[in-house]
Design a protein around this motif. Structure first.
Motif, PDB file in Angstrom:
ATOM      1  N   TYR A  16       0.649  -0.981  -0.285  1.00 15.24           N
ATOM      2  CA  TYR A  16      -0.116  -0.233   0.002  1.00 15.24           C
ATOM      3  C   TYR A  16       0.896   1.052  -0.200  1.00 15.24           C
ATOM      4  CZ  TYR A  16       0.945   1.314   4.990  1.00 15.24           C
ATOM      5  OH  TYR A  16       1.415   1.182   6.303  1.00 15.24           O
ATOM      6  N   ASP A  19       2.286   2.047  -3.214  1.00 14.97           N
ATOM      7  CA  ASP A  19       0.884   2.406  -4.250  1.00 14.97           C
ATOM      8  C   ASP A  19       0.805   3.843  -3.844  1.00 14.97           C
ATOM      9  OD1 ASP A  19       0.647  -0.078  -5.389  1.00 14.97           O
ATOM     10  OD2 ASP A  19      -1.090  -0.698  -4.649  1.00 14.97           O
ATOM     11  N   TYR A 243      -8.404   4.037  -3.763  1.00 15.88           N
ATOM     12  CA  TYR A 243      -8.449   2.706  -2.443  1.00 15.88           C
ATOM     13  C   TYR A 243      -9.561   2.913  -2.157  1.00 15.88           C
ATOM     14  CZ  TYR A 243      -3.481   3.191  -3.532  1.00 15.88           C
ATOM     15  OH  TYR A 243      -1.993   3.036  -3.726  1.00 15.88           O
ATOM     16  N   ASP A 270      -5.816  -3.401  -3.015  1.00 11.00           N
ATOM     17  CA  ASP A 270      -6.711  -1.858  -2.534  1.00 11.00           C
ATOM     18  C   ASP A 270      -7.122  -0.985  -3.661  1.00 11.00           C
ATOM     19  OD1 ASP A 270      -5.887  -3.155   0.432  1.00 11.00           O
ATOM     20  OD2 ASP A 270      -3.528  -2.631   0.310  1.00 11.00           O
TER      21      ASP A 270
END
Length: 279
Positions: A16, A19, A243, A270
């Motif tokens: 995450y 990203d 997300y 996600d």
């Protein structure tokens, strides 16, 4: 054209966090990303690169990540050669085959798209593009008008055209993306498309049956009001580039205020793509 390659190496990084960093880099003009053994490389055309902007983005990660990075200048032809070595064809929902010019055709698939990105985002490999294409494949686009915002390589508009859309408008603020969409439209023999360089200010005063917008949360939130103005009553809009938490609720709230009702969403890891209908 010359490009800047910024190669990041991380001691430890969660998916995450990776990203989020890529999304922040995309906001300042980086438009292609390539995984490496200990991190990733980000690419931007030299004229758009600002060291101060990069340092501002990285400042917010200094406390949570241990990383290093190197900046190199590379020629466009060298990057494209490297990209060709790593790009593999892709099949979406057993219906759409995405390939480059150097891959063989596969006529057994109902839809085929040929993409040479040349530094532009959108080969179908990223989760957001994949989900957007899955939505398009499920939609009846026969005779409909379609707006593709943040078109990148033009891949979403091209699939909409192959699904029967009567007229397409593809918009991206990045000159590299504009040039890529023009070239790829010719490769895919797409003639019923208007390609425009710019942001929400260049959206023509037309009415669209369908809007596709794979960008990022902040830009979407800024542009949702304009999308609603040009979307026909009963028209569909599909968003991605954000997300599930907390972004999806923020997008839902903004759409509701603009008269667009949430229908459903898809999720890969996600990342989320969500569909709305204008009331």
């Amino acid at each position: 054209m010359q490009y800047i390659q910024v190669t990041f190496e991380f001691k430890n990084i969660e998916e995450y966090q990776r990203d989020l960093l890529i999304s922040d880099l995309a906001d300042i003009g980086f438009n292609t990303f390539e995984d490496t053994e200990n991190g990733f490389s980000a690419f931007i055309d030299q004229d758009s690169y600002k060291e101060s902007s990069l340092k501002t983005v990285l400042l917010s990660y200094d406390e949570e990540l241990e990383y290093s990075y190197a900046v190199n200048e590379i020629a466009g032809e060298n990057w494209n050669e490297q990209w060709e070595k790593n790009f593999e064809p892709l099949v979406i929902s057993d219906q759409c085959y995405v390939r480059a010019t150097f891959h063989p055709a596969k006529p057994e698939y109902p839809y085929e798209i040929v993409i040479d990105p040349k530094m532009a985002f959108g080969t179908g490999h990223h989760q957001t593009t994949t989900m957007m294409m899955e939505y398009i494949l499920s939609m009846d686009l026969n005779g409909k008008t379609v707006l593709d915002m943040g078109c990148g390589t033009g891949i979403l508009a091209f699939l909409a055209a192959k699904k029967g859309a009567s007229q397409l408008t593809a918009i991206d603020y990045d000159q590299v993306c504009y040039d890529s969409t023009v070239e790829n439209a010719a490769l895919n023999k797409i003639s019923n498309i208007d390609i425009i360089c710019g942001g929400k200010e260049v959206i023509p005063g037309l009415s669209f049956d369908v809007i596709l917008a794979n960008i990022n949360r902040n830009i979407l939130l800024d542009q949702i009001g304009r999308y609603s103005e040009v979307l026909k009553a009963g028209g569909e809009i599909v968003f991605s580039g954000f997300y599930e938490s907390p972004d999806l609720d923020m997008i839902k709230e903004a759409c509701l205020k603009a008269g667009m009702q949430y229908q459903d969403h898809k999720k890969i890891n996600d990342w989320v793509a969500a569909r709305f209908i204008k009331q």
